[in-house]
Design an enzyme around this catalytic site. Structure first.
Site, PDB file in Angstrom:
ATOM      1  N   ARG A 119      42.390  21.789  30.161  1.00  0.00           N
ATOM      2  CA  ARG A 119      42.587  22.632  28.904  1.00  0.00           C
ATOM      3  C   ARG A 119      41.384  22.393  27.986  1.00  0.00           C
ATOM      4  O   ARG A 119      41.243  22.340  26.930  1.00  0.00           O
ATOM      5  CB  ARG A 119      43.697  22.372  28.042  1.00  0.00           C
ATOM      6  CG  ARG A 119      45.001  22.672  28.730  1.00  0.00           C
ATOM      7  CD  ARG A 119      45.073  24.294  28.434  1.00  0.00           C
ATOM      8  NE  ARG A 119      46.354  24.835  29.023  1.00  0.00           N
ATOM      9  CZ  ARG A 119      47.651  24.804  28.563  1.00  0.00           C
ATOM     10  NH1 ARG A 119      47.461  24.685  27.237  1.00  0.00           N
ATOM     11  NH2 ARG A 119      48.748  25.544  29.117  1.00  0.00           N
ATOM     12  N   ARG A 127      41.756  25.389  22.171  1.00  0.00           N
ATOM     13  CA  ARG A 127      41.823  25.466  20.757  1.00  0.00           C
ATOM     14  C   ARG A 127      41.357  24.241  19.813  1.00  0.00           C
ATOM     15  O   ARG A 127      41.244  24.118  18.688  1.00  0.00           O
ATOM     16  CB  ARG A 127      43.314  25.872  20.465  1.00  0.00           C
ATOM     17  CG  ARG A 127      43.816  27.227  20.670  1.00  0.00           C
ATOM     18  CD  ARG A 127      45.010  27.367  20.528  1.00  0.00           C
ATOM     19  NE  ARG A 127      45.950  26.674  21.717  1.00  0.00           N
ATOM     20  CZ  ARG A 127      47.103  26.660  21.564  1.00  0.00           C
ATOM     21  NH1 ARG A 127      47.860  27.130  20.877  1.00  0.00           N
ATOM     22  NH2 ARG A 127      47.783  25.726  22.616  1.00  0.00           N
TER      23      ARG A 127
END
Ligand code: CP3
Length: 347
Positions: free
Chosen positions: A26, A30
């Site tokens: 990941r 974000r």
């Protein structure tokens, strides 16, 4: 850069390396303000996944900003399900509006041609390869059949996985049809990625750890093994297999044909190396929560893993699961620099 020149690929094949390569699951996401800015420009998460230019841009951000040794293409394990006839959304967690709950639902699933239903993935990989221009290898990925099945049956209301468990164990023929169709789709999808420039591929079986070894052996192992046996460019493009909470499945995981086993953080990497390290390389396995700690703690925990692995190759440093969105990017940068410093060896 030739594929075999990079630290990542050599470590995956247990060949000699000057230092341990590092990337994190990941890593395009974000926690990076730069990702959030592009995401806002794209619209929704799915819009970003299907926009080759912007998806390539966020894929490459961690290479420049976090100094990692690999680029993982930006996408999601669930997006190829849209080509099977699944109505999918993210809010930000996945929402499936037509879950698969019966034999009839499974029979309706389409086996798509990836060059049609996921043409944007081929485009993203092409753009990444071009823009990275050999600075780092590019990783493709897919969800493993059982983990895709978990999302398809939609079990989020049940901590005991009621829908998934009944679908699998009440009628094993139904389970086998679902697993076979997802296996076929995944083989075609990963081969499409390899054809379009993926230099390593990772199969995410996040939920496989909920089964015991005997059920794993019956319901998952044959399908995952079939995927690995059916991939093109074996011996050139390494394959990585990840399970979260798969400590009790390590030996079986190492027999699937994967080149690299990606460990969660509850497994001691030294013990895993003693158990399966002759056969496969290991990826991992820092607890993702450690990235909330002070830099000196991050360094100490990284060093423990490096010392526990205690070898000069066959190790790819990573987290035991994805990086959290609340992590300060400076802490990841500190981890990357520390791992590079601690593992650099004399030529
Ligand atoms: O690693 C990377 O940087 C590449 C991109 C990537 C994403 N998802 C982007 C994403 C990868 C490799 C994945 C894999 C994935 N997706 C897995 C396997 C790994 C794991 O985490 O166990 C799973 C189970 C999924 C399914 C999924 N997608 C979930 C459960 C969620 C919501 C979780 C959350 O953090 O909110 C997603 C959404 C998702 N996938 C986001 C990103 C960056 C967040 C959505 C957003 O940016 O709005």
């Amino acid at each position: 850069m030739n594929n075999s020149d990079s630290l990542l690929i050599r470590a995956a094949f247990k060949q000699p390396v000057e230092r341990t390569p590092i990337w994190v699951m990941r890593q395009a996401g974000r926690y990076l303000p730069e990702y959030l800015a592009v995401r806002a420009k794209a619209g929704s998460f799915l819009d970003l996944c299907m926009n080759p230019e912007l998806a390539a841009e966020v894929s490459i951000q961690p290479l420049d900003l976090m100094e990692v040794d690999a680029v993982i293409m930006f996408s999601d394990i669930l997006t190829p399900l849209m080509g099977m006839g699944i109505d999918l959304d993210f809010k930000p967690g996945p929402q499936i509006h037509n879950p698969v709950q019966s034999l009839q639902d499974i029979e309706k699933l389409i086996i798509p041609d990836p060059s049609v239903s996921t043409a944007y993935v081929g485009e993203i990989l092409g753009r990444i390869r071009k823009r990275v221009a050999g600075r780092a290898p590019v990783i493709g990925f897919a969800g493993a059949p059982f983990t895709l099945a978990y999302y398809l049956v939609k079990d989020e209301q049940s901590k005991l996985f009621a829908n998934l468990t009944t679908l699998f164990f009440n009628d094993s023929q139904t389970a086998r049809l679902l697993m076979s169709k997802l296996t076929r789709m995944t083989i075609d999808y990963l081969n499409y990625q390899i054809e379009n420039g993926a230099q390593m591929v990772q199969l995410f079986d996040t939920w496989a750890g909920i089964l015991n070894p005997s059920d794993y052996k019956e319901y998952i192992f044959p399908y995952v093994s079939e995927i690995f046996a059916s991939l093109n460019k074996r011996g050139e493009v390494p394959v990585v297999y990840y399970i979260n909470g798969g400590n009790h499945l390590l030996e079986l995981m190492s027999q699937t044909g994967a080149d690299v086993i990606s460990l969660d953080w509850k497994t001691d990497i030294g013990e895993a190396k003693r158990l399966i390290g002759k056969k496969v390389a290991l990826q991992g396995n820092l607890n993702p929560s450690i990235l909330f700690c002070r830099p000196d703690v991050i360094s100490k925990k990284a060093e423990e893993i490096i010392q526990s692995y205690n070898g000069d190759t066959g190790h790819i440093f990573n987290l035991g699961h994805g990086i959290d969105k609340a992590v300060n990017p400076q802490n990841l940068l500190h981890l990357v620099r520390t791992v590079k410093e601690l593992t650099t060896r004399d030529p």
